[in-house]
Structure formats: structure tokens, C-alpha cells
Motif scaffolding. Sequence first.
Motif, PDB file in Angstrom:
ATOM      1  N   THR A   4     -48.091   6.873  -3.566  1.00 37.88           N
ATOM      2  CA  THR A   4     -46.670   6.590  -3.318  1.00 37.88           C
ATOM      3  C   THR A   4     -45.948   7.818  -2.787  1.00 37.88           C
ATOM      4  N   GLU A   5     -46.364   9.003  -3.250  1.00 36.87           N
ATOM      5  CA  GLU A   5     -45.744  10.231  -2.778  1.00 36.87           C
ATOM      6  C   GLU A   5     -46.103  10.473  -1.317  1.00 36.87           C
ATOM      7  N   ILE A   6     -47.367  10.224  -0.961  1.00 34.40           N
ATOM      8  CA  ILE A   6     -47.794  10.383   0.422  1.00 34.40           C
ATOM      9  C   ILE A   6     -47.051   9.405   1.325  1.00 34.40           C
ATOM     10  N   SER A   7     -46.929   8.159   0.839  1.00 36.10           N
ATOM     11  CA  SER A   7     -46.221   7.147   1.617  1.00 36.10           C
ATOM     12  C   SER A   7     -44.764   7.533   1.809  1.00 36.10           C
ATOM     13  N   GLY A   8     -44.140   8.053   0.742  1.00 36.58           N
ATOM     14  CA  GLY A   8     -42.750   8.475   0.844  1.00 36.58           C
ATOM     15  C   GLY A   8     -42.559   9.602   1.836  1.00 36.58           C
ATOM     16  N   GLN A   9     -43.494  10.549   1.858  1.00 33.62           N
ATOM     17  CA  GLN A   9     -43.415  11.652   2.813  1.00 33.62           C
ATOM     18  C   GLN A   9     -43.580  11.155   4.242  1.00 33.62           C
ATOM     19  N   ALA A  10     -44.469  10.178   4.410  1.00 31.99           N
ATOM     20  CA  ALA A  10     -44.681   9.623   5.748  1.00 31.99           C
ATOM     21  C   ALA A  10     -43.424   8.929   6.251  1.00 31.99           C
ATOM     22  N   VAL A  11     -42.809   8.143   5.377  1.00 29.78           N
ATOM     23  CA  VAL A  11     -41.582   7.443   5.758  1.00 29.78           C
ATOM     24  C   VAL A  11     -40.490   8.449   6.103  1.00 29.78           C
ATOM     25  N   GLN A  12     -40.380   9.495   5.299  1.00 24.85           N
ATOM     26  CA  GLN A  12     -39.365  10.519   5.559  1.00 24.85           C
ATOM     27  C   GLN A  12     -39.604  11.192   6.908  1.00 24.85           C
ATOM     28  N   HIS A  14     -41.150   9.857   9.499  1.00 23.63           N
ATOM     29  CA  HIS A  14     -40.836   8.887  10.548  1.00 23.63           C
ATOM     30  C   HIS A  14     -39.330   8.804  10.782  1.00 23.63           C
ATOM     31  N   LEU A  15     -38.578   8.758   9.682  1.00 24.83           N
ATOM     32  CA  LEU A  15     -37.123   8.676   9.803  1.00 24.83           C
ATOM     33  C   LEU A  15     -36.544   9.945  10.418  1.00 24.83           C
ATOM     34  N   SER A  16     -37.165  11.086  10.136  1.00 26.15           N
ATOM     35  CA  SER A  16     -36.693  12.347  10.713  1.00 26.15           C
ATOM     36  C   SER A  16     -36.851  12.337  12.228  1.00 26.15           C
ATOM     37  N   VAL A  17     -37.977  11.820  12.693  1.00 29.47           N
ATOM     38  CA  VAL A  17     -38.200  11.740  14.143  1.00 29.47           C
ATOM     39  C   VAL A  17     -37.166  10.829  14.788  1.00 29.47           C
ATOM     40  N   LEU A  18     -36.890   9.686  14.162  1.00 37.26           N
ATOM     41  CA  LEU A  18     -35.912   8.754  14.714  1.00 37.26           C
ATOM     42  C   LEU A  18     -34.503   9.358  14.683  1.00 37.26           C
ATOM     43  N   LEU A  62     -43.148  13.140  21.323  1.00 36.77           N
ATOM     44  CA  LEU A  62     -44.288  13.987  20.973  1.00 36.77           C
ATOM     45  C   LEU A  62     -44.275  14.359  19.491  1.00 36.77           C
ATOM     46  N   LEU A  63     -43.096  14.297  18.867  1.00 36.74           N
ATOM     47  CA  LEU A  63     -42.977  14.650  17.453  1.00 36.74           C
ATOM     48  C   LEU A  63     -43.482  13.551  16.535  1.00 36.74           C
ATOM     49  N   ALA A  64     -43.611  12.336  17.063  1.00 32.49           N
ATOM     50  CA  ALA A  64     -43.944  11.185  16.231  1.00 32.49           C
ATOM     51  C   ALA A  64     -45.419  11.190  15.826  1.00 32.49           C
ATOM     52  N   PRO A  65     -45.704  10.937  14.548  1.00 33.34           N
ATOM     53  CA  PRO A  65     -47.101  10.936  14.099  1.00 33.34           C
ATOM     54  C   PRO A  65     -47.839   9.639  14.384  1.00 33.34           C
ATOM     55  N   ARG A  66     -47.119   8.563  14.646  1.00 37.36           N
ATOM     56  CA  ARG A  66     -47.747   7.266  14.876  1.00 37.36           C
ATOM     57  C   ARG A  66     -47.220   6.638  16.167  1.00 37.36           C
ATOM     58  N   GLY A  67     -48.043   5.760  16.734  1.00 37.63           N
ATOM     59  CA  GLY A  67     -47.672   5.137  17.988  1.00 37.63           C
ATOM     60  C   GLY A  67     -46.411   4.306  17.906  1.00 37.63           C
ATOM     61  N   GLY A  68     -46.258   3.550  16.820  1.00 38.21           N
ATOM     62  CA  GLY A  68     -45.068   2.715  16.668  1.00 38.21           C
ATOM     63  C   GLY A  68     -43.803   3.535  16.588  1.00 38.21           C
ATOM     64  N   VAL A  69     -43.859   4.633  15.863  1.00 37.28           N
ATOM     65  CA  VAL A  69     -42.692   5.517  15.748  1.00 37.28           C
ATOM     66  C   VAL A  69     -42.400   6.175  17.093  1.00 37.28           C
ATOM     67  N   ALA A  70     -43.453   6.550  17.827  1.00 37.94           N
ATOM     68  CA  ALA A  70     -43.266   7.148  19.147  1.00 37.94           C
ATOM     69  C   ALA A  70     -42.587   6.172  20.099  1.00 37.94           C
ATOM     70  N   ALA A  71     -43.043   4.912  20.076  1.00 30.15           N
ATOM     71  CA  ALA A  71     -42.432   3.900  20.934  1.00 30.15           C
ATOM     72  C   ALA A  71     -40.969   3.687  20.573  1.00 30.15           C
ATOM     73  N   ALA A  72     -40.686   3.615  19.271  1.00 26.86           N
ATOM     74  CA  ALA A  72     -39.310   3.414  18.827  1.00 26.86           C
ATOM     75  C   ALA A  72     -38.438   4.609  19.183  1.00 26.86           C
TER      76      ALA A  72
END
Length: 214
Positions: A4-12, A14-18, A62-72
Motif C-alpha cells: 500500500t505504501e508503494i502504491s501510494g508513492q506511485a499515485v503521488q 503520477h499526480l505530481s507529473v500531472l 518524459l517525467l512520467a513513469p507510465r505510458g498512461g500518465v505520459a499520454a495524460a
Amino acid sequence: MRATEISGQAVQRHLSVLAVAVAAGLALGALTAFGQQWLPESLAPLANSSSSWALTAFLVALLAPRGGVAAASGSFVLVCMLIGYVVANQLRGYPSSSGLLIFWGAAAVVAGPLLGLCAHRLRHRRGTQAALGGGGVSGVLIGEGAYGLIYIADTTSPSYWWGQIVVGLVLLVAVSAWRLRSWRTTALGALTTAVVAVAFVLLYSRGGTLMSLL
């Protein structure tokens, strides 16, 4: 570390990139509007260049870790640049036409995710996908440079458009040396660049007609 901590960091992350995409888009969109008045003649095309917007979307993605976040993020940058541009122009006393809003809004929704995916493929993949990603953005730069020389060189600085073409070519060479490891993928990157450049010129040369019809 818990899942859950890893997931929370990932979400954070992703939101930072957006958040960066939104902030950069609004700020640079507004600067584009004011730049049309402030920039010297030799750099004036920069404030009317779609490639500067496209390159911004590409760099943020380029900052996005995942393709979906990069597209968004690519789409967020272009949509927010349009919003910043329209609001700043309104403050300057230049209202935007519905045709401009529809045309560039559609371009942001369609081209933004593609630019984001190009950035993600270039950073996180090699071979064919990296060739397509790097060739895509190089093609946009070279295509608009060619458009400028063909259609508006008599009213703008030709040196700017030549400079943009050089930047696109340098980017293509850098991508080939950095991410492409064979002559086949290098050739694919060059072919992608050429196809995107030609398509850009053909579509962009009809942009004014499309906006007038909207």
C-alpha cells in the motif's frame, strides 16, 4: 515496505507529473500570448509556433513513469496551454474565435496523448518503439520548419524556421545515437520523421481553412 505504501508513492508521483503538466501548460500558454507582443522579430515565430507547444508537452511527458500518465500529461499540457493563451489574450483585449478554440482544443486532445506516448517510448524503450517516439517529435519540428519556409517565410524570419529544422535533425541524430542500436531502427526513426514532417505540412497548411469553417 508495504504494497500500500508503494502504491501510494506511485499515485503521488503520477499526480505530481500531472500537476507539473497543468502548471507548465497554463504558464507557457500565457507567455505565448504576451510573447506575440514582446519578442523581437527574429524570434516572433516562437510565440506562434505549434512546435514549441508540442515540445513542451513532450518534455513534461518524459517525467512520467507510465505510458498512461505520459499520454495524460501530454494532453494536459496542451489543453492548459490553450486555456492560458486564451485567458491571457482576453486580458490583452483580444478575444479568441470559436474556430480557434475548437481546432486547437481538438489538436490538444488528439496530439497530446501521442506526444506523451512518444516521450514515454523514447525514454523507457529501445529499438522500434524508441524510433517511433523520437521520429515523431523530430518530424513535428522539421515539418513546421518546412511549413514556415514554404508558406510564411516572406512575413516571418526564415532563419527561425531553418533553426527549427536543425533542432529537429539534431534531435533525430541524438536519439539515433542514444536509443537506437541498429541501422534498421535508425532507418525507421528517419522514415518516421519524414512521414510526420510531410503529414504536418499537409495538415497545417489547411489549418486556417478549417478554423474559418468552425
